[in-house]
Design a protein around this motif. Structure first.
Motif, PDB file in Angstrom:
ATOM      1  N   ALA A   5      -5.137   0.901   2.973  1.00  0.00           N
ATOM      2  CA  ALA A   5      -4.515   1.702   3.854  1.00  0.00           C
ATOM      3  C   ALA A   5      -4.030   1.004   5.121  1.00  0.00           C
TER       4      ALA A   5
ATOM      5  N   GLY B 129      -0.563   1.145   4.405  1.00  0.00           N
ATOM      6  CA  GLY B 129      -0.058   2.418   4.980  1.00  0.00           C
ATOM      7  C   GLY B 129      -0.865   3.483   4.184  1.00  0.00           C
ATOM      8  N   GLY B 130      -1.079   4.731   4.894  1.00  0.00           N
ATOM      9  CA  GLY B 130      -1.902   5.713   4.364  1.00  0.00           C
ATOM     10  C   GLY B 130      -1.223   6.824   3.388  1.00  0.00           C
TER      11      GLY B 130
ATOM     12  N   SER C 135      -5.237   3.670   8.433  1.00  0.00           N
ATOM     13  CA  SER C 135      -3.927   3.713   8.585  1.00  0.00           C
ATOM     14  C   SER C 135      -3.686   3.940  10.152  1.00  0.00           C
TER      15      SER C 135
END
Length: 251
Positions: free
Chosen positions: A36, A40-41, A74
């Motif tokens: 993450a 990114g999440g 994230s």
């Protein structure tokens, strides 16, 4: 499509047992955080995170733990650590080559734990590059036979997506591809409604050393000692043994 490693069969069964014991939870959560943080999440836009989450779910990690790990990684929730990946190389009993992947927030601790596990269990740390040439980075998707898919089903679904070989691992099928193709292979299986246990990049040996019962027992003990470290994420080894030897070695 090709022969398979008896150790590969035992390794996957062992992973299932370890997951049931909760031994892998912390390591799976760490993988999610790093994925993450790196990509990114958003699971749809981050295939590495998607696969890390799927692997955690398959190992019965609670959804709340998974969600919090995604948020920490994230930056949506405090508490995430700064992890780095370190690869150690070594030798085990009988001259078996080892690749030991660590994901750690403390490089000194990881090095000490790896070195201690090796020296206490008939192993030695090796110089960088001394054994890594014996392994190739590959994609690996594991499909349980419990889902009912046959080898022909897998070939039809995965060959056009980049699968290079399909191995029968007794209770599982192992689909091997280039490391860059395993997401495409996994996606092709999903489109064909074939469930899979895990999809990830791995290291496969170009040659294997056959061990007897004593050597296999020492090797399994060393791998257990390495995997007991929270910093060690994966251990790859170029040994093999017959079913009989592995069964006797685990008694």
């Amino acid at each position: 499509m090709s022969g398979h490693s008896k150790w590969a069969t035992t390794k996957h069964k062992k992973a299932v047992i370890d997951a049931k014991r909760g031994k892998l939870f912390a390591k799976l959560i760490k993988n999610i955080e790093v994925a993450a943080r790196t990509g990114g999440g958003d699971l749809a836009g981050n295939p590495t995170l998607f696969d890390a989450v799927q692997k955690a779910k398959k190992s019965s990690v609670p959804n709340d733990n998974i969600d919090r790990a995604v948020k920490r990684g994230s930056g949506l929730e405090a508490g995430g650590a700064e992890y780095e990946t370190i690869m150690y190389e070594g030798y085990g009993p009988g001259g078996v080559a080892l690749l030991i992947e660590c994901l750690t927030d403390n490089r000194n601790r990881a090095a000490m734990e790896v070195r201690t596990a090796l020296t206490r269990n008939n192993g030695t740390l090796a110089d960088p590059g001394s054994v890594s040439y014996l392994f190739s980075r590959k994609g690996q998707v594991i499909v349980s036979k419990e889902g009912g898919a046959t080898e022909d089903d897998l070939m039809e679904a995965a060959l056009d997506a980049g699968a290079e070989e399909i191995n029968d691992l007794d209770d599982f099928f192992e689909i091997i591809s280039e490391a860059t193709d395993f997401v495409a292979v996994r996606s092709a299986l999903q489109q064909a409604d074939i469930d899979y246990d895990s999809a990830e990049a791995t290291f496969l040996p170009s040659m294997r050393i056959e061990l007897d019962v004593d050597g296999a027992r020492k090797m399994l003990r060393l791998i257990d000692a390495l995997e007991d470290s929270d910093d060690v994420q994966n251990v790859w080894a170029n040994f093999d043994a017959t079913d009989e030897v592995l069964e006797a070695a685990q008694d």
